[in-house]
Design a protein around this motif. Structure first.
Motif, PDB file in Angstrom:
ATOM      1  N   ASN A 272      15.481   6.876  78.728  1.00 60.19           N
ATOM      2  CA  ASN A 272      14.387   7.795  79.440  1.00 60.19           C
ATOM      3  C   ASN A 272      14.883   8.775  79.748  1.00 60.19           C
ATOM      4  OD1 ASN A 272      12.602   5.125  79.172  1.00 60.19           O
ATOM      5  ND2 ASN A 272      13.410   4.571  81.304  1.00 60.19           N
ATOM      6  N   VAL A 273      14.247   9.925  79.490  1.00 59.25           N
ATOM      7  CA  VAL A 273      14.195  11.379  79.902  1.00 59.25           C
ATOM      8  C   VAL A 273      13.340  11.611  81.017  1.00 59.25           C
ATOM      9  CG1 VAL A 273      14.243  13.866  79.076  1.00 59.25           C
ATOM     10  CG2 VAL A 273      14.909  12.029  77.375  1.00 59.25           C
ATOM     11  N   VAL A 274      13.967  12.000  82.013  1.00 53.32           N
ATOM     12  CA  VAL A 274      13.044  12.187  83.164  1.00 53.32           C
ATOM     13  C   VAL A 274      12.744  13.587  83.295  1.00 53.32           C
ATOM     14  CG1 VAL A 274      13.020  12.118  85.793  1.00 53.32           C
ATOM     15  CG2 VAL A 274      14.370  10.374  84.528  1.00 53.32           C
ATOM     16  N   LEU A 275      11.542  13.965  83.239  1.00 51.58           N
ATOM     17  CA  LEU A 275      11.156  15.387  83.132  1.00 51.58           C
ATOM     18  C   LEU A 275      11.090  16.028  84.364  1.00 51.58           C
ATOM     19  CD1 LEU A 275       8.214  15.172  80.419  1.00 51.58           C
ATOM     20  CD2 LEU A 275      10.573  15.918  80.202  1.00 51.58           C
ATOM     21  N   LEU A 304      17.926  18.182  82.065  1.00 51.24           N
ATOM     22  CA  LEU A 304      16.815  16.933  82.498  1.00 51.24           C
ATOM     23  C   LEU A 304      17.831  15.723  82.671  1.00 51.24           C
ATOM     24  CD1 LEU A 304      13.821  17.377  80.375  1.00 51.24           C
ATOM     25  CD2 LEU A 304      14.269  18.056  82.705  1.00 51.24           C
ATOM     26  N   ASP A 305      17.348  14.590  83.461  1.00 45.10           N
ATOM     27  CA  ASP A 305      18.356  13.333  83.596  1.00 45.10           C
ATOM     28  C   ASP A 305      17.883  12.355  82.476  1.00 45.10           C
ATOM     29  OD1 ASP A 305      19.611  14.394  85.803  1.00 45.10           O
ATOM     30  OD2 ASP A 305      17.983  13.294  87.218  1.00 45.10           O
ATOM     31  N   ILE A 318      15.303  19.559  76.711  1.00 47.62           N
ATOM     32  CA  ILE A 318      14.493  19.000  75.861  1.00 47.62           C
ATOM     33  C   ILE A 318      14.048  20.113  74.768  1.00 47.62           C
ATOM     34  CG2 ILE A 318      12.497  20.007  77.431  1.00 47.62           C
ATOM     35  CD1 ILE A 318      11.182  17.475  76.615  1.00 47.62           C
ATOM     36  N   GLY A 319      13.651  19.876  73.745  1.00 50.24           N
ATOM     37  CA  GLY A 319      13.349  20.848  72.814  1.00 50.24           C
ATOM     38  C   GLY A 319      12.771  19.912  71.497  1.00 50.24           C
ATOM     39  N   GLN A 320      12.665  20.755  70.493  1.00 50.82           N
ATOM     40  CA  GLN A 320      12.028  20.016  69.306  1.00 50.82           C
ATOM     41  C   GLN A 320      12.919  19.967  67.917  1.00 50.82           C
ATOM     42  OE1 GLN A 320       8.406  22.188  68.342  1.00 50.82           O
ATOM     43  NE2 GLN A 320       7.152  21.411  70.134  1.00 50.82           N
ATOM     44  N   ARG A 321      12.832  18.918  67.162  1.00 50.29           N
ATOM     45  CA  ARG A 321      13.541  18.843  65.713  1.00 50.29           C
ATOM     46  C   ARG A 321      12.430  18.168  64.985  1.00 50.29           C
ATOM     47  NH1 ARG A 321      18.743  19.185  63.977  1.00 50.29           N
ATOM     48  NH2 ARG A 321      19.355  17.657  62.691  1.00 50.29           N
ATOM     49  N   ARG A 322      12.395  19.092  63.620  1.00 51.00           N
ATOM     50  CA  ARG A 322      11.497  18.562  62.498  1.00 51.00           C
ATOM     51  C   ARG A 322      10.269  18.013  63.139  1.00 51.00           C
ATOM     52  NH1 ARG A 322      15.917  14.728  59.399  1.00 51.00           N
ATOM     53  NH2 ARG A 322      17.590  16.385  58.921  1.00 51.00           N
ATOM     54  N   GLY A 323       9.487  18.777  63.866  1.00 50.00           N
ATOM     55  CA  GLY A 323       8.138  18.244  64.502  1.00 50.00           C
ATOM     56  C   GLY A 323       8.203  17.491  65.446  1.00 50.00           C
ATOM     57  N   LYS A 324       9.149  16.951  65.972  1.00 48.18           N
ATOM     58  CA  LYS A 324       9.267  15.799  67.155  1.00 48.18           C
ATOM     59  C   LYS A 324      10.059  16.439  68.373  1.00 48.18           C
ATOM     60  CE  LYS A 324       9.234  12.197  63.897  1.00 48.18           C
ATOM     61  NZ  LYS A 324      10.007  10.817  63.332  1.00 48.18           N
ATOM     62  N   ALA A 326      12.589  16.289  70.953  1.00 47.66           N
ATOM     63  CA  ALA A 326      13.977  15.685  71.308  1.00 47.66           C
ATOM     64  C   ALA A 326      14.677  16.199  72.252  1.00 47.66           C
ATOM     65  CB  ALA A 326      14.724  16.239  69.912  1.00 47.66           C
ATOM     66  N   VAL A 327      15.990  15.597  72.700  1.00 52.78           N
ATOM     67  CA  VAL A 327      16.605  16.105  73.761  1.00 52.78           C
ATOM     68  C   VAL A 327      18.223  16.259  73.267  1.00 52.78           C
ATOM     69  CG1 VAL A 327      15.457  15.027  75.774  1.00 52.78           C
ATOM     70  CG2 VAL A 327      17.074  13.859  74.484  1.00 52.78           C
ATOM     71  N   ARG A 328      18.877  17.258  73.964  1.00 57.43           N
ATOM     72  CA  ARG A 328      20.427  17.489  73.401  1.00 57.43           C
ATOM     73  C   ARG A 328      21.081  17.447  74.753  1.00 57.43           C
ATOM     74  NH1 ARG A 328      21.551  23.484  71.318  1.00 57.43           N
ATOM     75  NH2 ARG A 328      20.935  23.593  73.691  1.00 57.43           N
ATOM     76  N   LEU A 329      22.306  16.367  74.535  1.00 58.64           N
ATOM     77  CA  LEU A 329      23.267  16.287  75.682  1.00 58.64           C
ATOM     78  C   LEU A 329      23.759  17.327  75.963  1.00 58.64           C
ATOM     79  CD1 LEU A 329      24.599  12.687  74.554  1.00 58.64           C
ATOM     80  CD2 LEU A 329      22.699  13.158  76.265  1.00 58.64           C
ATOM     81  N   ILE A 330      24.212  17.649  77.313  1.00 53.76           N
ATOM     82  CA  ILE A 330      25.002  18.874  77.904  1.00 53.76           C
ATOM     83  C   ILE A 330      26.151  18.198  78.064  1.00 53.76           C
ATOM     84  CG2 ILE A 330      25.103  20.511  79.631  1.00 53.76           C
ATOM     85  CD1 ILE A 330      21.968  20.348  79.961  1.00 53.76           C
ATOM     86  N   ASN A 331      26.533  17.082  78.539  1.00 56.62           N
ATOM     87  CA  ASN A 331      27.764  16.477  78.561  1.00 56.62           C
ATOM     88  C   ASN A 331      27.855  15.157  78.226  1.00 56.62           C
ATOM     89  OD1 ASN A 331      26.206  14.965  80.487  1.00 56.62           O
ATOM     90  ND2 ASN A 331      26.658  16.078  82.267  1.00 56.62           N
TER      91      ASN A 331
END
Length: 340
Positions: A272-275, A304-305, A318-324, A326-331
């Motif tokens: 889960n991504v906690v907004l 985000l957590d 949080i962001g978008q990738r190919r119209g969906k 998505a989230v990208r890990l920072i660590n």
């Protein structure tokens, strides 16, 4: 002048005479001379009884015997290379004894080497009896051997004799380290050589030690040397020396362990991504309507957590990738704040 006849002195005791004129003593006469040995003997109690007990209760160390057997083969090869003679090395026994009792049994003249196990920061002893000392010196100086045994003249060992025996002890300690490597890598250094056992006291007299006695035969000459390990020295690897065979894992099955690890890695989990989070009264929560906006006080660039089962694993954006979405890990997950 004093005359002894003027004093009434008691008559000395007269031993009873037998029929044949021989002097006879009964048990009371013997007890009067030597004391009564039939009385109760005071038993030692408490800590003194434990310390001075001649019976040693010790754990058998099967792997130490295996190490000594491996050392025998390696040391025989090393001695053949050193002396170019036919050398036969055998393991006499591996047993336990109190340190004080062992040092009292050392037959002089002898050499006592003090060595240090660097990884354990502990010491041990290796004693070499005189017959082996003279045999090694004779072999290294070109003696042919086979003659009469060298007589012990009681003199102190010379610098040359000490140096030659030190070479043999250096090989023995190196081969023991190599034999011990499958259990745990160690480095053993010969610290010094003493001719008086009192100057080589590395443990208390009541401390229990494991001793391994080896015999070296070279063309009709030779002798024994003994390695002494106080139990305090072996304590860091005692659990390994209690194993029955090399590589024992104390009941662990490596096949099942690898299988379970591979299956666990294939397990699917929900992440889960906690907004954001906001605390609100129950009455306000019940009053929410469709289309109403909840402010979370988060900007699009804030971290985000990333959580699983209520446990925060890492930080992400949080962001978008190919119209969906998505989230990208920072660590990394292992470096995330693991909090429930």
């Amino acid at each position: 002048m004093i005359d002894l006849d003027d004093f009434d002195l008691p008559e000395p005791p007269v031993a009873p005479m037998g029929a044949d004129g021989d002097v006879r003593f009964d048990q009371s006469d013997i007890d009067a001379l030597f004391g009564d040995f039939d009385g109760p003997v005071a038993k030692k109690k408490g800590l003194r009884a434990v310390i001075e007990s001649a019976v040693i209760s010790h754990e058998r160390l099967p792997m130490l015997e295996v190490v000594c057997d491996r050392m025998v083969r390696a040391f025989a090869s090393s001695m053949r290379s050193l002396t170019t003679d036919a050398i036969d090395v055998s393991l006499e026994n591996v047993t336990s004894i109190r340190f004080g009792e062992f040092m009292n049994r050392v037959m002089l003249p002898a050499m006592v080497g003090v060595f240090k196990v660097q990884e354990w920061e502990s010491f041990g002893l290796v004693t070499v009896e005189s017959s082996l000392i003279y045999a090694v010196v004779d072999a290294l100086l070109g003696g042919r051997g086979g003659g009469a045994p060298t007589l012990i003249d009681g003199r102190a060992f010379t610098t040359i004799e000490t140096a030659l025996v030190s070479r043999m002890l250096g090989l023995a300690l190196k081969d023991f380290s190599t034999a011990f490597e499958p259990i745990e890598p160690i480095n053993i250094d010969l610290e010094r050589i003493e001719s008086n056992p009192r100057f080589a006291a590395i443990a208390g007299t009541s401390n229990i030690c494991a001793i391994a006695t080896f015999r070296v035969d070279m063309l009709g000459r030779g002798g024994e040397f003994t390695m002494v390990f106080p139990y305090a020295t072996l304590e860091p690897v005692r659990h390994k020396l209690l194993q029955r065979f090399m590589g024992e894992k104390s009941g662990r099955d490596s096949i099942w362990e690898a299988h379970m690890a591979s299956e666990i890695r294939k397990t699917n989990v929900s992440v889960n991504v906690v907004l954001g989070e906001k605390a609100m009264p129950i009455a306000e929560l019940k009053a929410l309507e469709v289309g109403q906006t909840i402010a979370l006080h988060k900007s699009p660039d804030d971290a985000l957590d990333l959580a699983c089962g209520g446990v925060t694993l890492a930080q992400a954006q949080i962001g978008q990738r190919r119209g969906k979405v998505a989230v990208r890990l920072i660590n990394d997950v292992s470096q995330g704040k693991m909090k429930s």
